[in-house]
Design an enzyme around this catalytic site. Structure first.
Site, PDB file in Angstrom:
ATOM      1  N   ASP A 135       1.215 -11.177  10.364  1.00 26.03           N
ATOM      2  CA  ASP A 135       2.084 -11.129  11.657  1.00 26.03           C
ATOM      3  C   ASP A 135       1.318 -12.310  12.615  1.00 26.03           C
ATOM      4  O   ASP A 135       2.731 -13.354  13.358  1.00 26.03           O
ATOM      5  CB  ASP A 135       2.106  -9.915  12.635  1.00 26.03           C
ATOM      6  CG  ASP A 135       2.258  -8.400  12.056  1.00 26.03           C
ATOM      7  OD1 ASP A 135       4.065  -9.043  11.163  1.00 26.03           O
ATOM      8  OD2 ASP A 135       1.783  -7.082  12.134  1.00 26.03           O
ATOM      9  N   THR A 158      -0.643   7.597  -1.444  1.00 24.93           N
ATOM     10  CA  THR A 158      -2.350   7.421  -1.516  1.00 24.93           C
ATOM     11  C   THR A 158      -3.024   6.093  -1.498  1.00 24.93           C
ATOM     12  O   THR A 158      -4.148   6.104  -1.662  1.00 24.93           O
ATOM     13  CB  THR A 158      -2.153   7.262  -3.154  1.00 24.93           C
ATOM     14  OG1 THR A 158      -1.410   5.795  -3.042  1.00 24.93           O
ATOM     15  CG2 THR A 158      -1.162   7.271  -3.285  1.00 24.93           C
ATOM     16  N   ASP A 193      -3.963  -8.501  12.505  1.00 25.12           N
ATOM     17  CA  ASP A 193      -2.959  -8.565  11.618  1.00 25.12           C
ATOM     18  C   ASP A 193      -2.335  -9.679  10.826  1.00 25.12           C
ATOM     19  O   ASP A 193      -1.793 -10.750  11.684  1.00 25.12           O
ATOM     20  CB  ASP A 193      -1.677  -7.995  11.683  1.00 25.12           C
ATOM     21  CG  ASP A 193      -1.403  -7.657   9.920  1.00 25.12           C
ATOM     22  OD1 ASP A 193      -0.891  -6.717   9.690  1.00 25.12           O
ATOM     23  OD2 ASP A 193      -0.218  -8.879   9.694  1.00 25.12           O
ATOM     24  N   ARG A 221       0.550  -1.093  -0.588  1.00 23.16           N
ATOM     25  CA  ARG A 221      -0.248   0.010   0.104  1.00 23.16           C
ATOM     26  C   ARG A 221       1.072   1.057   0.381  1.00 23.16           C
ATOM     27  O   ARG A 221       1.775   1.308   1.048  1.00 23.16           O
ATOM     28  CB  ARG A 221      -0.962   0.357   1.281  1.00 23.16           C
ATOM     29  CG  ARG A 221      -2.189   1.146   1.212  1.00 23.16           C
ATOM     30  CD  ARG A 221      -2.775   0.768   2.074  1.00 23.16           C
ATOM     31  NE  ARG A 221      -3.446   0.639   2.850  1.00 23.16           N
ATOM     32  CZ  ARG A 221      -4.154   1.173   4.299  1.00 23.16           C
ATOM     33  NH1 ARG A 221      -5.315   1.059   3.778  1.00 23.16           N
ATOM     34  NH2 ARG A 221      -3.384   1.016   5.790  1.00 23.16           N
TER      35      ARG A 221
HETATM   36  N1  URA Z   1      -5.286  -7.065   7.729  1.00 26.32           N
HETATM   37  C1  URA Z   1      -5.136  -8.021   8.051  1.00 26.32           C
HETATM   38  O1  URA Z   1      -4.120  -8.442   8.508  1.00 26.32           O
HETATM   39  N2  URA Z   1      -5.907  -7.533   9.499  1.00 26.32           N
HETATM   40  C2  URA Z   1      -7.365  -7.088   9.814  1.00 26.32           C
HETATM   41  O2  URA Z   1      -7.483  -7.167  10.263  1.00 26.32           O
HETATM   42  C3  URA Z   1      -7.441  -6.261   8.411  1.00 26.32           C
HETATM   43  C4  URA Z   1      -6.364  -6.460   7.392  1.00 26.32           C
END
Ligand code: URA
Length: 210
Positions: A204, A109, A201, A105
């Protein structure tokens, strides 16, 4: 949101998802659960694959028996978290072809920028199943599907573990023809773009990078 949108409500999927959501679930267990759930999601997304008949010999007789028709299907991982869904699906369809799409990302932008794209030849003749655990804003999944369509894919499905209503709406506005399969439609996105209640995430949690 009911059109082209399937929640896989099998009790095993729902139970495993709950275990994954818990913040104290260790990395190795999280990864194993994701692998197991992805096999179950694959089972559902492939439910209507076409069959043809082939003559075989059993120890007792000759028969015409069903086998999958057409070219080998193609799984496409949207990096990096998509890799977590890939392994369990390959357990079920080991001869599937595999593609990868890398997007990040842009911090200015907030739009997805492609840094990697590699898919098998002949993608236009294959069923393509794109995998990305979290359908959050829907921007990166939509961009990945754009890219697959530009490469010639014309039979695409998207599998995610969790979806946010905002992401589903965004995605379906651009790709109404692409069916979505997920284990849950959660409540909403927070101001940082995380799915709530979600599981944090996914990358992660899968790789222990936080
Ligand atoms: N990406 C993720 O890993 N978790 C989220 O909650 C949103 C996007």
């Amino acid at each position: 949101m009911t059109e082209n949108f399937t929640i896989v409500d099998h009790p095993l999927v729902q139970h495993k998802l709950t275990l994954m959501r818990r913040k104290d679930t260790p990395t190795a267990v999280f990864r194993q659960l994701l692998r197991e759930i992805s096999t179950l999601l694959a089972y559902e997304v492939m439910r209507d694959l076409s069959l043809t008949e082939r003559e075989i010999e059993t120890p007792l007789a000759t028969m015409k028996a069903p086998v999958l028709a057409g070219k080998k299907l193609c799984l496409v991982s949207i990096l990096r978290a998509g890799n977590g869904l890939l392994e369990g699906m390959l357990d079920l369809v080991p001869s599937a072809r595999v593609g990868h799409i890398g997007l990040y990302r842009d911090p200015e932008t907030l739009r997805p920028v492609e840094y990697y794209f590699k898919v098998p030849h002949g993608i236009e003749g294959r069923m393509v199943i794109a995998v990305d655990p979290m359908l959050a804003t829907g921007n990166s999944s939509a961009a990945a599907i754009d890219r697959l369509k530009k490469a010639g894919a014309n039979q695409i499905r998207l599998v995610c573990l969790l979806a946010a209503p905002e992401g589903v709406a965004n995605f379906q506005e651009v790709h109404p023809d692409v069916p979505i399969f997920t284990a849950s439609l959660d409540s909403h996105l927070n101001e940082r773009g995380y799915i709530v209640p979600g599981l944090g995430d996914a990358g992660d949690r899968m790789y222990g990078t936080k």
